[in-house]
Design a protein around this motif. Structure first.
Motif, PDB file in Angstrom:
ATOM      1  N   UNK A 128      46.711  18.485  31.618  1.00 56.58           N
ATOM      2  CA  UNK A 128      48.136  18.162  31.481  1.00 56.58           C
ATOM      3  C   UNK A 128      48.658  18.583  30.112  1.00 56.58           C
ATOM      4  N   UNK A 129      47.887  18.298  29.080  1.00 59.71           N
ATOM      5  CA  UNK A 129      48.314  18.684  27.735  1.00 59.71           C
ATOM      6  C   UNK A 129      48.316  20.196  27.584  1.00 59.71           C
ATOM      7  N   UNK A 130      47.310  20.857  28.167  1.00 61.98           N
ATOM      8  CA  UNK A 130      47.218  22.309  28.081  1.00 61.98           C
ATOM      9  C   UNK A 130      48.387  23.000  28.787  1.00 61.98           C
ATOM     10  N   UNK A 131      48.761  22.467  29.950  1.00 56.58           N
ATOM     11  CA  UNK A 131      49.816  23.094  30.753  1.00 56.58           C
ATOM     12  C   UNK A 131      51.209  22.576  30.408  1.00 56.58           C
ATOM     13  N   UNK A 159      53.469  11.637  34.306  1.00 59.95           N
ATOM     14  CA  UNK A 159      52.154  11.043  34.536  1.00 59.95           C
ATOM     15  C   UNK A 159      51.669  11.413  35.934  1.00 59.95           C
ATOM     16  N   UNK A 160      50.400  11.813  36.039  1.00 61.38           N
ATOM     17  CA  UNK A 160      49.845  12.282  37.303  1.00 61.38           C
ATOM     18  C   UNK A 160      48.627  11.454  37.657  1.00 61.38           C
ATOM     19  N   UNK A 161      48.531  11.062  38.931  1.00 56.27           N
ATOM     20  CA  UNK A 161      47.369  10.357  39.446  1.00 56.27           C
ATOM     21  C   UNK A 161      46.470  11.338  40.179  1.00 56.27           C
ATOM     22  N   UNK A 162      45.157  11.109  40.096  1.00 52.56           N
ATOM     23  CA  UNK A 162      44.185  11.941  40.801  1.00 52.56           C
ATOM     24  C   UNK A 162      43.464  11.080  41.822  1.00 52.56           C
ATOM     25  N   UNK A 163      43.300  11.632  43.011  1.00 57.42           N
ATOM     26  CA  UNK A 163      42.615  10.916  44.087  1.00 57.42           C
ATOM     27  C   UNK A 163      41.603  11.854  44.732  1.00 57.42           C
ATOM     28  N   UNK A 175      54.502  14.236  45.938  1.00 57.64           N
ATOM     29  CA  UNK A 175      55.468  14.129  44.866  1.00 57.64           C
ATOM     30  C   UNK A 175      56.070  12.750  44.747  1.00 57.64           C
ATOM     31  N   UNK A 176      56.836  12.569  43.704  1.00 62.31           N
ATOM     32  CA  UNK A 176      57.498  11.313  43.448  1.00 62.31           C
ATOM     33  C   UNK A 176      57.666  11.095  41.959  1.00 62.31           C
ATOM     34  N   UNK A 177      58.034   9.866  41.577  1.00 60.18           N
ATOM     35  CA  UNK A 177      58.196   9.561  40.160  1.00 60.18           C
ATOM     36  C   UNK A 177      56.878   9.738  39.411  1.00 60.18           C
ATOM     37  N   UNK A 178      55.779   9.384  40.082  1.00 60.22           N
ATOM     38  CA  UNK A 178      54.447   9.617  39.526  1.00 60.22           C
ATOM     39  C   UNK A 178      53.637  10.365  40.571  1.00 60.22           C
ATOM     40  N   UNK A 179      53.596  11.696  40.513  1.00 59.44           N
ATOM     41  CA  UNK A 179      52.925  12.499  41.552  1.00 59.44           C
ATOM     42  C   UNK A 179      51.447  12.159  41.659  1.00 59.44           C
ATOM     43  N   UNK A 237      44.502  22.913  38.101  1.00 63.56           N
ATOM     44  CA  UNK A 237      45.481  23.776  37.434  1.00 63.56           C
ATOM     45  C   UNK A 237      46.612  24.138  38.394  1.00 63.56           C
ATOM     46  N   UNK A 238      46.244  24.517  39.593  1.00 61.26           N
ATOM     47  CA  UNK A 238      47.261  24.916  40.573  1.00 61.26           C
ATOM     48  C   UNK A 238      48.218  23.761  40.875  1.00 61.26           C
ATOM     49  N   UNK A 239      47.662  22.581  41.122  1.00 61.42           N
ATOM     50  CA  UNK A 239      48.508  21.449  41.486  1.00 61.42           C
ATOM     51  C   UNK A 239      49.342  20.982  40.296  1.00 61.42           C
ATOM     52  N   UNK A 240      48.782  21.018  39.108  1.00 58.95           N
ATOM     53  CA  UNK A 240      49.538  20.580  37.929  1.00 58.95           C
ATOM     54  C   UNK A 240      50.653  21.559  37.577  1.00 58.95           C
ATOM     55  N   UNK A 241      50.467  22.819  37.893  1.00 57.58           N
ATOM     56  CA  UNK A 241      51.570  23.777  37.707  1.00 57.58           C
ATOM     57  C   UNK A 241      52.730  23.410  38.628  1.00 57.58           C
ATOM     58  N   UNK A 242      52.417  23.014  39.854  1.00 60.18           N
ATOM     59  CA  UNK A 242      53.472  22.532  40.760  1.00 60.18           C
ATOM     60  C   UNK A 242      54.213  21.348  40.135  1.00 60.18           C
ATOM     61  N   UNK A 243      53.457  20.415  39.568  1.00 63.86           N
ATOM     62  CA  UNK A 243      54.078  19.227  38.979  1.00 63.86           C
ATOM     63  C   UNK A 243      54.932  19.607  37.775  1.00 63.86           C
ATOM     64  N   UNK A 244      54.408  20.517  36.942  1.00 70.29           N
ATOM     65  CA  UNK A 244      55.162  20.932  35.751  1.00 70.29           C
ATOM     66  C   UNK A 244      56.486  21.582  36.129  1.00 70.29           C
TER      67      UNK A 244
END
Length: 564
Positions: free
Chosen positions: A156-159, A164-168, A180-184, A204-211
């Motif tokens: 997250x810091x790199x990209x 805030x992102x949750x991982x499952x 998606x949502x307020x906290x993806x 990386x791919x999913x966090x780019x979507x979030x960014x």
């Protein structure tokens, strides 16, 4: 009542909705085709331009509605000002559509009902998907190991991901996806937890979507697509946006420099034959196996791409967005009061006989004394025109002087001399309250359409008993000559004779010696009738000769009657 409701709905929606939609379609279709078939655009440019095309539809409709509500909409720079003051159209004869008849406005109303039904259905499905997505998110176990949390924080810091992102890690997930949502929430298959390199590329791919806030963009796209679900181009454009979104995300991942292209391509291929759960993927950003070939081709492409820099892309987006929005507004007839070539004349200055200035538009336009009802009652349908089946619209232009008197009458669009004279006589009898500019009475040029429509009934000929019957505009149609009618396969040719005994069929004079041939040339059906309508004072020998010529033809029936 149903037909009346459809007509009213079509009239209410044609200007604010369907004309902007038609304008957007004409402007967006070539751009959509260009984006679909070109391979020279950077994936991110294709993605943003596709989003812009879809957004231009609701924005253009909203812009038209806003401009319509402006107080000076008629003087908008997007539309030329009217050259003359145009009164509402006047019709003589029945002005309502005969019961049971179908017009194109009914079709517009029916189209509106169908589009509304489809849109409501799709919006309902979108609402259910939102509820399902929320329920799925609440049931997910987002507890992960500290090492995975640290890796997510580092990426997250790199990209540059601010949210805030949750991982499952889920054993039920078959492909990676982002809810998606307020906290993806990033949902990845359990098997990736044992492959750190693959997991890192997936994150990386999913966090780019979030960014890039692709989750929110997708929700808005689905809302617009549901609202205009009846439009075939909207659905195609939304699918194209989804494919372009994945290619743009791939390009962003590879541009970072930490992801090997070969390993990333093999990761995509590994998920190509897997499908995500429909419930979970309803509102998720998940891999698109159907576009895998395009994505791999885009990754391997070495062709220089256009619009790679942010400045170039931003300039292109602003230019295309303004062009589409202003194009929809300018092409829509609903901006300001509608005016047609029939209701407006050339914008060149007009002068009265005394060379005083004649105003085209004034602060307080002239008002008809007695209202439009008085003018309606003054319009008389000439009997000779009724018998001959003449109908159509006559445009009368005139000047209302400082005293409110009608002067300088002329016909700018005529139908027939008889109807033109009737329209002029009706307007000439009227009196107006003078128009005023800056508080002073002024001469004002005005325009008035007068529509002559035949009554609903028969075709205006004498029946077999010799009694008159009314003329039906709904059951009869006139050709360009104005005298050839057809009803239930029966053609009718009307021949007029004036006081001097001269013959007319349509607007063409016909010699007595060639009357038989002239009528025969206009008959194309097996069943045909002819009517000779002669003016008062027409020579008797000419009437007899014309009657003999018509009866010599093999016709179903011949009518001979005077013009009342």
């Amino acid at each position: 009542m149903i037909l009346d409701g459809l007509s009213a709905l079509g009239t209410a929606t044609i200007d604010p909705l369907w004309r902007p939609v038609l304008a957007w379609t004409a402007l967006a279709l070539p751009l959509w085709a260009l984006l679909r078939w070109t391979d020279r655009l950077h994936p991110n440019a294709e993605y943003r331009l596709s989003q812009l095309l879809l957004a231009a539809l609701p924005v253009g409709i909203a812009a038209v509605g806003v401009i319509e509500m402006l107080p000076d909409a008629s003087e908008s720079a997007l539309r030329p000002a009217r050259s003359v003051v145009a009164l509402p159209a006047i019709e003589t004869g029945p002005v309502s559509v005969p019961a049971g008849s179908w017009t194109w406005m009914h079709a517009v109303g029916l189209l509106t009902v169908g589009a509304l039904g489809i849109g409501l259905f799709r919006l309902g499905r979108l609402g259910l998907d939102v509820l399902v997505s929320s329920r799925v998110r609440r049931r997910l176990d987002t507890a992960v190991t500290p090492s995975l949390e640290a890796e997510v924080d580092r990426l997250q810091e790199r990209l540059g991901v601010r949210r805030s992102v949750q991982l499952c890690i889920s054993p039920d997930a078959t492909v990676p996806m982002t809810l998606g949502g307020r906290r993806p929430t990033v949902l990845v298959p359990e098997r990736l937890a044992a492959a750190p390199d693959k997991l890192r590329m997936t994150l990386r791919h999913e966090l780019v979507h979030v960014r890039r806030w692709d989750d929110c963009a997708q929700l808005l796209e689905r809302f617009v697509a549901a609202l205009f679900a009846a439009h075939p181009l909207v659905g195609r454009l939304r699918r194209q946006i989804g494919e372009a979104r994945e290619r743009a995300c791939d390009a962003a991942v590879l541009d970072d420099g930490e992801t090997p292209a070969g390993e990333y391509a093999r990761l995509l291929t590994a998920f190509a034959d897997r499908a995500s759960s429909p419930r979970r993927s309803a509102l998720s950003l998940s891999e698109s196996p159907s576009s895998l070939i395009d994505r791999l081709s885009a990754m391997r492409s070495s062709i220089p791409s256009f619009l790679t820099s942010r400045a170039a892309l931003g300039t292109a987006l602003v230019a295309v967005g303004l062009t589409l929005t202003l194009g929809v507004v300018a092409c829509s007839d609903s901006v300001g009061p509608s005016s047609s070539p029939e209701e407006a004349t050339e914008s060149s200055p007009s002068t009265a006989a005394d060379d005083d200035e004649v105003y085209m538009v004034v602060d307080d336009p002239p008002e008809l004394e007695g209202g439009m009802k008085a003018l309606q009652q003054s319009v008389e349908y000439p009997e000779v025109a009724r018998e001959a089946g003449l109908e159509g619209r006559v445009i009368v232009q005139f000047v209302v002087d400082e005293e409110g008197t009608v002067t300088n009458l002329r016909v700018t669009q005529g139908v027939d001399k008889v109807l033109d004279e009737a329209a002029i006589e009706a307007v000439e009898e009227q009196t107006f309250t003078p128009g005023r500019q800056d508080g002073e009475p002024r001469k004002v040029q005005m325009s008035l359409p007068v529509t002559f429509r035949l009554d609903d009934g028969s075709d205006g000929e004498a029946n077999e008993s010799g009694d008159d019957a009314t003329t039906s505009s709904a059951a009869s149609e006139a050709n360009s000559g104005g005298r050839l009618f057809e009803k239930a396969g029966i053609q009718r040719v009307r021949v007029l004779m004036n006081e001097e005994g001269r013959l007319l069929i349509g607007d063409e004079p016909v010699e007595m010696s060639s009357l038989t041939d002239a009528v025969r040339q206009r008959i194309t059906a097996d069943a045909a009738r002819a009517a000779l309508i002669y003016a008062d004072g027409a020579p008797g020998d000419r009437i007899d000769a014309a009657e003999a010529s018509l009866r010599a033809l093999d016709l179903q029936m011949v009518y001979i009657k005077p013009a009342a």
